[in-house]
Write a protein that holds these residues in place. Structure first.
Motif, PDB file in Angstrom:
ATOM      1  N   GLY A  94       0.824  -1.203   0.000  1.00 21.49           N
ATOM      2  CA  GLY A  94       0.000   0.000   0.000  1.00 21.49           C
ATOM      3  C   GLY A  94       0.859   1.254   0.000  1.00 21.49           C
ATOM      4  O   GLY A  94       2.057   1.209  -0.291  1.00 21.49           O
ATOM      5  N   ASN A  95       0.225   2.376   0.336  1.00 24.19           N
ATOM      6  CA  ASN A  95       0.858   3.679   0.220  1.00 24.19           C
ATOM      7  C   ASN A  95       1.207   4.251   1.589  1.00 24.19           C
ATOM      8  O   ASN A  95       0.360   4.335   2.470  1.00 24.19           O
ATOM      9  CB  ASN A  95      -0.085   4.638  -0.521  1.00 24.19           C
ATOM     10  N   SER A  96       2.438   4.683   1.739  1.00 25.11           N
ATOM     11  CA  SER A  96       2.931   5.256   2.995  1.00 25.11           C
ATOM     12  C   SER A  96       2.223   6.564   3.344  1.00 25.11           C
ATOM     13  O   SER A  96       1.810   7.298   2.456  1.00 25.11           O
ATOM     14  CB  SER A  96       4.423   5.596   2.867  1.00 25.11           C
ATOM     15  N   ASP A  97       2.193   6.880   4.613  1.00 25.78           N
ATOM     16  CA  ASP A  97       1.687   8.195   5.058  1.00 25.78           C
ATOM     17  C   ASP A  97       2.476   9.324   4.387  1.00 25.78           C
ATOM     18  O   ASP A  97       1.912  10.362   4.027  1.00 25.78           O
ATOM     19  CB  ASP A  97       1.810   8.321   6.581  1.00 25.78           C
ATOM     20  N   ALA A  98       3.786   9.109   4.226  1.00 29.17           N
ATOM     21  CA  ALA A  98       4.649  10.155   3.649  1.00 29.17           C
ATOM     22  C   ALA A  98       4.249  10.481   2.202  1.00 29.17           C
ATOM     23  O   ALA A  98       4.414  11.617   1.752  1.00 29.17           O
ATOM     24  CB  ALA A  98       6.114   9.716   3.695  1.00 29.17           C
ATOM     25  N   PHE A  99       3.719   9.499   1.503  1.00 31.76           N
ATOM     26  CA  PHE A  99       3.271   9.701   0.125  1.00 31.76           C
ATOM     27  C   PHE A  99       2.105  10.697   0.105  1.00 31.76           C
ATOM     28  O   PHE A  99       2.088  11.650  -0.686  1.00 31.76           O
ATOM     29  CB  PHE A  99       2.858   8.346  -0.460  1.00 31.76           C
ATOM     30  N   TYR A 100       1.152  10.492   1.008  1.00 29.34           N
ATOM     31  CA  TYR A 100       0.001  11.410   1.077  1.00 29.34           C
ATOM     32  C   TYR A 100       0.418  12.767   1.646  1.00 29.34           C
ATOM     33  O   TYR A 100      -0.037  13.806   1.199  1.00 29.34           O
ATOM     34  CB  TYR A 100      -1.124  10.791   1.914  1.00 29.34           C
ATOM     35  N   ALA A 101       1.328  12.737   2.624  1.00 33.87           N
ATOM     36  CA  ALA A 101       1.802  13.990   3.233  1.00 33.87           C
ATOM     37  C   ALA A 101       2.502  14.861   2.187  1.00 33.87           C
ATOM     38  O   ALA A 101       2.493  16.086   2.278  1.00 33.87           O
ATOM     39  CB  ALA A 101       2.742  13.692   4.398  1.00 33.87           C
ATOM     40  N   ALA A 102       3.101  14.219   1.177  1.00 31.43           N
ATOM     41  CA  ALA A 102       3.779  14.976   0.113  1.00 31.43           C
ATOM     42  C   ALA A 102       2.774  15.521  -0.909  1.00 31.43           C
ATOM     43  O   ALA A 102       3.160  16.157  -1.885  1.00 31.43           O
ATOM     44  CB  ALA A 102       4.805  14.087  -0.585  1.00 31.43           C
ATOM     45  N   GLY A 103       1.468  15.271  -0.677  1.00 36.63           N
ATOM     46  CA  GLY A 103       0.439  15.852  -1.529  1.00 36.63           C
ATOM     47  C   GLY A 103      -0.083  14.932  -2.620  1.00 36.63           C
ATOM     48  O   GLY A 103      -0.908  15.335  -3.428  1.00 36.63           O
ATOM     49  N   TYR A 104       0.405  13.713  -2.669  1.00 36.10           N
ATOM     50  CA  TYR A 104      -0.077  12.784  -3.685  1.00 36.10           C
ATOM     51  C   TYR A 104      -1.365  12.117  -3.230  1.00 36.10           C
ATOM     52  O   TYR A 104      -1.608  11.966  -2.039  1.00 36.10           O
ATOM     53  CB  TYR A 104       0.980  11.715  -3.977  1.00 36.10           C
ATOM     54  N   LYS A 105      -2.163  11.694  -4.208  1.00 40.50           N
ATOM     55  CA  LYS A 105      -3.457  11.103  -3.861  1.00 40.50           C
ATOM     56  C   LYS A 105      -3.690   9.743  -4.503  1.00 40.50           C
ATOM     57  O   LYS A 105      -4.331   8.880  -3.925  1.00 40.50           O
ATOM     58  CB  LYS A 105      -4.584  12.050  -4.295  1.00 40.50           C
ATOM     59  N   ALA A 106      -3.174   9.546  -5.699  1.00 45.93           N
ATOM     60  CA  ALA A 106      -3.536   8.352  -6.471  1.00 45.93           C
ATOM     61  C   ALA A 106      -2.400   7.334  -6.498  1.00 45.93           C
ATOM     62  O   ALA A 106      -1.226   7.700  -6.629  1.00 45.93           O
ATOM     63  CB  ALA A 106      -3.891   8.750  -7.900  1.00 45.93           C
ATOM     64  N   SER A 107      -2.789   6.059  -6.394  1.00 45.48           N
ATOM     65  CA  SER A 107      -1.799   4.977  -6.447  1.00 45.48           C
ATOM     66  C   SER A 107      -0.984   5.011  -7.733  1.00 45.48           C
ATOM     67  O   SER A 107       0.154   4.557  -7.757  1.00 45.48           O
ATOM     68  CB  SER A 107      -2.490   3.622  -6.317  1.00 45.48           C
ATOM     69  N   ALA A 108      -1.581   5.550  -8.800  1.00 50.87           N
ATOM     70  CA  ALA A 108      -0.849   5.618 -10.066  1.00 50.87           C
ATOM     71  C   ALA A 108       0.384   6.509  -9.941  1.00 50.87           C
ATOM     72  O   ALA A 108       1.331   6.398 -10.727  1.00 50.87           O
ATOM     73  CB  ALA A 108      -1.765   6.134 -11.179  1.00 50.87           C
ATOM     74  N   GLN A 109       0.388   7.399  -8.949  1.00 44.73           N
ATOM     75  CA  GLN A 109       1.549   8.278  -8.755  1.00 44.73           C
ATOM     76  C   GLN A 109       2.635   7.601  -7.912  1.00 44.73           C
ATOM     77  O   GLN A 109       3.742   8.110  -7.786  1.00 44.73           O
ATOM     78  CB  GLN A 109       1.103   9.568  -8.029  1.00 44.73           C
ATOM     79  N   LEU A 110       2.294   6.460  -7.312  1.00 49.19           N
ATOM     80  CA  LEU A 110       3.214   5.839  -6.359  1.00 49.19           C
ATOM     81  C   LEU A 110       4.483   5.258  -6.999  1.00 49.19           C
ATOM     82  O   LEU A 110       5.576   5.414  -6.442  1.00 49.19           O
ATOM     83  CB  LEU A 110       2.518   4.768  -5.514  1.00 49.19           C
ATOM     84  N   PRO A 111       4.385   4.567  -8.155  1.00 50.96           N
ATOM     85  CA  PRO A 111       5.615   3.978  -8.705  1.00 50.96           C
ATOM     86  C   PRO A 111       6.750   4.991  -8.860  1.00 50.96           C
ATOM     87  O   PRO A 111       7.894   4.699  -8.497  1.00 50.96           O
ATOM     88  CB  PRO A 111       5.152   3.404 -10.046  1.00 50.96           C
ATOM     89  N   ALA A 112       6.448   6.180  -9.379  1.00 52.02           N
ATOM     90  CA  ALA A 112       7.507   7.184  -9.563  1.00 52.02           C
ATOM     91  C   ALA A 112       8.053   7.637  -8.205  1.00 52.02           C
ATOM     92  O   ALA A 112       9.257   7.840  -8.031  1.00 52.02           O
ATOM     93  CB  ALA A 112       6.964   8.380 -10.348  1.00 52.02           C
ATOM     94  N   TRP A 113       7.163   7.751  -7.238  1.00 49.37           N
ATOM     95  CA  TRP A 113       7.570   8.168  -5.881  1.00 49.37           C
ATOM     96  C   TRP A 113       8.487   7.113  -5.256  1.00 49.37           C
ATOM     97  O   TRP A 113       9.520   7.441  -4.672  1.00 49.37           O
ATOM     98  CB  TRP A 113       6.298   8.380  -5.039  1.00 49.37           C
TER      99      TRP A 113
END
Ligand SMILES: [Zn+2]
Length: 284
Positions: A9-28
């Motif tokens: 799943g997606n880390s808290d830090a991913f959302y804290a950085a302003g991202y919302k969609a799982s599709a943005q996660l691979p690049a992150w």
């Protein structure tokens, strides 16, 4: 080939950085130097095809290996016909999402034994699982691995490695997913020594062959437990086990190339990074 490290799943830090969609996660994840992602279908594999394909494309572009965690509703030993039919559906839907995404495996929980004793429940589980494998083959979905997970509570099927291996013996499509946090919890504090980790890989090698041991799918997190097993997941900053160092030392020494998915509570990416950096230092 090296071990892969990534997040469930997606880390808290991913959302804290302003991202919302799982599709943005691979690049992150890729920016962090991580290379694996387990997409969570815990509440049902209901992701839309275009979304799944976008996640898959972004993962491919960023060289992120994908797996899927199947729905918690899967219950292979169930005596209820509706639950059995839904279980088959959950498997097939998860495999289809995996196909869209380009994920190479679906991780799942076998389910509870109900009122049956464990042996009887495992027999029932195998009977229904055989139907799942047959249906998957009919749909051409048999090139995606199905991975039963070792569980953290005494009263769940799969809390014993041997139960997971029993399903794996049914088909080459089936490989184990070993959750060492869960194994630490069900043994009330085991898996602190390298020899305990080694015994798991050795047993898998013995039953399924060296490749299955070497390329094992692993879940890792710090877990609080009681006599009944798993209580909750914590982070690497919290005072719980198991320790990751002996596991990674073993993996580096033996040249294994597992996919290690961190399931920390909110800090999956940071903790996966801690494991990866420790592993990379060992290789030097
Ligand atoms: Zn799981």
């Amino acid at each position: 080939m090296f071990a892969e490290f990534g997040t469930a799943g997606n880390s808290d830090a991913f959302y804290a950085a302003g991202y919302k969609a799982s599709a943005q996660l691979p690049a992150w994840l890729s920016d962090l130097g991580l290379n694996a992602y387990e997409y969570q279908c815990s509440r049902g594999a209901r992701v839309r095809e275009d979304t799944a394909r976008l996640i898959g494309q972004n993962a491919a572009d960023n060289k992120i290996s994908l797996s899927i965690h199947g729905p918690y509703y899967i219950s292979l030993a169930t005596e209820d016909e509706t639950t059995a039919a839904n279980t088959i559906k959950h498997f097939l839907q998860s495999l289809e999402v995996a196909r869209w995404m380009g994920a190479d495996r679906v991780i799942f929980h076998i389910g509870g034994p109900g009122k049956m004793n464990r042996e009887k429940a495992m027999e029932r589980a195998k009977t229904l699982f055989a139907v799942v494998l047959e249906e998957a083959e009919k749909r051409g979905l048999n090139d995606i691995d199905l991975a039963p997970e070792t569980m953290g509570k005494q009263n769940q099927l799969g809390s014993k490695l041997e139960e997971v291996l029993e399903l794996c013996k049914m088909s080459r499509q089936v490989r184990p997913a070993v959750d060492f946090g869960h194994m630490h919890a069900v043994t009330c504090g085991g898996y602190t020594a390298k020899s305990e980790y080694a015994a798991v890989f050795d047993r898998i090698g013995e039953v399924l062959g060296l490749e299955s041991a070497s390329k094992l799918h692993i879940h890792f997190s710090r877990i609080e437990y009681t006599k009944a097993g798993e209580k909750r997941h914590w982070t690497f900053q919290d005072p719980y086990g198991p320790p990751h160092e002996p596991l990674l030392e073993l993996i580096a020494e033996r040249g294994y190339t597992p996919r290690i998915i961190c399931e920390s509570a909110g800090t999956q990416a940071a903790d996966a990074k801690i494991m990866q950096e420790f592993y990379q230092r060992l290789l030097k």
